[in-house]
Design a protein around this motif. Sequence first.
Motif, PDB file in Angstrom:
ATOM      1  N   ASP A  33       0.858  -1.269   0.114  1.00  0.00           N
ATOM      2  CA  ASP A  33      -0.003   0.020  -0.195  1.00  0.00           C
ATOM      3  C   ASP A  33       0.804   1.264  -0.040  1.00  0.00           C
ATOM      4  O   ASP A  33       1.555   1.336   0.950  1.00  0.00           O
ATOM      5  N   PRO A  34       0.970   2.081  -1.260  1.00  0.00           N
ATOM      6  CA  PRO A  34       1.782   3.063  -1.234  1.00  0.00           C
ATOM      7  C   PRO A  34       1.363   4.389   0.109  1.00  0.00           C
ATOM      8  O   PRO A  34       2.269   5.056   0.013  1.00  0.00           O
ATOM      9  N   ALA A  35       0.068   4.168   0.197  1.00  0.00           N
ATOM     10  CA  ALA A  35      -0.126   5.350   1.096  1.00  0.00           C
ATOM     11  C   ALA A  35       0.284   5.446   2.446  1.00  0.00           C
ATOM     12  O   ALA A  35       0.717   6.559   2.753  1.00  0.00           O
ATOM     13  N   ASP A  36       0.585   4.324   3.012  1.00  0.00           N
ATOM     14  CA  ASP A  36       1.207   4.332   4.226  1.00  0.00           C
ATOM     15  C   ASP A  36       2.633   3.306   4.138  1.00  0.00           C
ATOM     16  O   ASP A  36       3.127   3.220   5.194  1.00  0.00           O
ATOM     17  N   ARG A  37       3.218   3.039   3.033  1.00  0.00           N
ATOM     18  CA  ARG A  37       4.128   2.335   2.841  1.00  0.00           C
ATOM     19  C   ARG A  37       4.140   1.027   3.732  1.00  0.00           C
ATOM     20  O   ARG A  37       5.196   0.819   4.011  1.00  0.00           O
ATOM     21  N   THR A  38       3.260   0.338   3.532  1.00  0.00           N
ATOM     22  CA  THR A  38       3.237  -1.008   4.418  1.00  0.00           C
ATOM     23  C   THR A  38       3.124  -2.167   3.542  1.00  0.00           C
ATOM     24  O   THR A  38       2.546  -2.090   2.210  1.00  0.00           O
ATOM     25  N   LEU A  39       3.742  -3.385   3.706  1.00  0.00           N
ATOM     26  CA  LEU A  39       3.843  -4.580   3.020  1.00  0.00           C
ATOM     27  C   LEU A  39       3.100  -5.456   3.689  1.00  0.00           C
ATOM     28  O   LEU A  39       3.617  -5.965   4.778  1.00  0.00           O
ATOM     29  N   LEU A  40       1.653  -6.096   3.436  1.00  0.00           N
ATOM     30  CA  LEU A  40       1.050  -7.049   4.284  1.00  0.00           C
ATOM     31  C   LEU A  40       1.503  -8.331   3.198  1.00  0.00           C
ATOM     32  O   LEU A  40       1.236  -8.349   2.152  1.00  0.00           O
ATOM     33  N   TRP A  41       1.901  -9.588   3.894  1.00  0.00           N
ATOM     34  CA  TRP A  41       2.403 -10.730   3.051  1.00  0.00           C
ATOM     35  C   TRP A  41       2.072 -11.849   3.900  1.00  0.00           C
ATOM     36  O   TRP A  41       1.957 -12.014   5.202  1.00  0.00           O
ATOM     37  N   ALA A  42       1.997 -13.166   3.182  1.00  0.00           N
ATOM     38  CA  ALA A  42       1.691 -14.209   3.591  1.00  0.00           C
ATOM     39  C   ALA A  42       2.385 -15.205   2.556  1.00  0.00           C
ATOM     40  O   ALA A  42       2.666 -14.938   1.490  1.00  0.00           O
ATOM     41  N   GLN A  43       3.079 -16.319   3.355  1.00  0.00           N
ATOM     42  CA  GLN A  43       3.451 -17.390   2.246  1.00  0.00           C
ATOM     43  C   GLN A  43       2.904 -18.834   2.739  1.00  0.00           C
ATOM     44  O   GLN A  43       2.428 -19.060   3.819  1.00  0.00           O
ATOM     45  N   ALA A  44       3.100 -19.590   2.013  1.00  0.00           N
ATOM     46  CA  ALA A  44       2.576 -20.878   1.733  1.00  0.00           C
ATOM     47  C   ALA A  44       3.820 -21.914   1.608  1.00  0.00           C
ATOM     48  O   ALA A  44       4.176 -22.349   0.319  1.00  0.00           O
ATOM     49  N   GLY A  45       4.826 -22.351   2.435  1.00  0.00           N
ATOM     50  CA  GLY A  45       6.196 -22.990   2.376  1.00  0.00           C
ATOM     51  C   GLY A  45       6.829 -22.453   1.590  1.00  0.00           C
ATOM     52  O   GLY A  45       7.374 -23.333   0.584  1.00  0.00           O
ATOM     53  N   HIS A  46       7.268 -21.206   1.452  1.00  0.00           N
ATOM     54  CA  HIS A  46       7.877 -20.815   0.445  1.00  0.00           C
ATOM     55  C   HIS A  46       8.933 -19.758   1.121  1.00  0.00           C
ATOM     56  O   HIS A  46       8.939 -19.339   2.178  1.00  0.00           O
ATOM     57  N   PRO A  47      10.098 -19.673   0.274  1.00  0.00           N
ATOM     58  CA  PRO A  47      11.139 -18.864   0.814  1.00  0.00           C
ATOM     59  C   PRO A  47      10.692 -17.313   1.265  1.00  0.00           C
ATOM     60  O   PRO A  47       9.953 -16.910   0.348  1.00  0.00           O
TER      61      PRO A  47
END
Length: 481
Positions: free
Chosen positions: A357-371
């Motif tokens: 989200d460029p508005a507040d420069r946040t990165l929301l992320w999730a992973q499934a058995g991945h590097p």
Amino acid sequence: MPSHLHEDHSAAQPPEPGAVDSLISQTRQLRGKVDAVRRDSAMDDEDPQLRWQRALCDLAVHQLDDLGAHLGQLRDGLPPEETDGTAYATSEPPATSTVHALGRAGSAEWDLLTDAVDWSGELYRIFGRDPADGPLTLDEMPSWLFAEDQQILSEAVTGCLVDGRPIDCEFRIVRTDGSVRTVHMVGEPVLDATGGTASMWAVLRDVSELRRSQRTLRETRDSLQRQRQIAQTERRLAVELQEAVLPPWRGSLRFPQGGGPTTVDLAAHYLPSATSALIGGDWYDALPLPDGSTLLTVGDLTGHGVSATSGMAMLLGALRGMAVAGLEPGPLMGWLNQLLDTSAQPALGSALCCRYDPADRTLLWAQAGHPAPLLFRNGTGRVLDPPEGVLLGATSGARYTQVTEQLAPGDLLVLHTDGLVPRRTAFGSATDAGAAARRLLDLGPRFAEARTSQDCVRIVVEELGTPEREDDACVLVARFV
């Protein structure tokens, strides 16, 4: 045209025994080496390549056996003449090794003036005929042949006796025990002083095993060619499907694309496997979302070929649709897991999904058995702490957590799949799961000097685009402005 042969032609001089013994010794040594290669070859009836290689070895062994047997006959000369034709009828049959050494070749002569027929002992064994029953005349021989082969023998004998032509033909015989043998026959007419045909002399060789080996070789070669054609077709389809599904952009990509200041500078690259002829299920994607945020994703589906790329297309299409619909990375991963778990073609996959989200420069992320992603700031990188998440398709009802990372202007994010570095080093030792991350982290100072994300991707390809890679891989670089 009459043959130049004559019944009183001078006999050829026999070869030197030492020279023939040397050839026999060399043949035996070569036969042993070929047999060793055959024994060492992997036994896998499902692999056409290995079946073809073994068939080649079998054929070579048969031919070397024949060569050794013929050289043995050349050294030993003709066996003692049997005047009564009953030597083998009243004595024990020769041992298998002896028969094998005789080379499965016998001789015969049919005298046209006296109707006398002379067969060697080996010829009786080839036909499975008791020497007490006597040899077969030229009129009796066709009855031992397959019906479709009788004409072949008749034409060859007629051409020899009438026109003086040499015989060179092959036919199948049915022995008294019901077994079938393939016999190769070569012969010549023997002329009398007036130029007429006095008799016919021939050598008959049992080539059943040789023809069987040649037939197996043809079948395995044809099977291998069909498999290669199928593999080429599958690769072409997989490449076309992959090109249709992966993002069409090459070089750098900047968001937003409809105008306004750039918030994200992107670049990505697909690195094919150096050892597999098939395309894998790796993907990368970047997509502007309706709320102004940006989707970043990479993933890998197990397998190769059309099944892997079609499964990848299904997952990536679903991921794009759910991201556009507003699902956050964690719940999105849960739906992808359910989709893969209930798929008609079960498979496992790893995935990484980020929403910036460029508005507040946040990165929301999730992973499934991945590097996990790698975050670089001011030339120094670190691996982000991953939230919980198992492989897609590994278990039903899996839950995936998501975490938020605060970014700063100039930050660089690197996403990659797990085939980026070889699983084994040049010395054969296995590399650990964190090898790719360490290699990428070492590139931090060079990333800091790069002007664009595309420059960073070039650095990665230069450093990790190794021909020893055992699997295909993707890398995606995002620089946040």
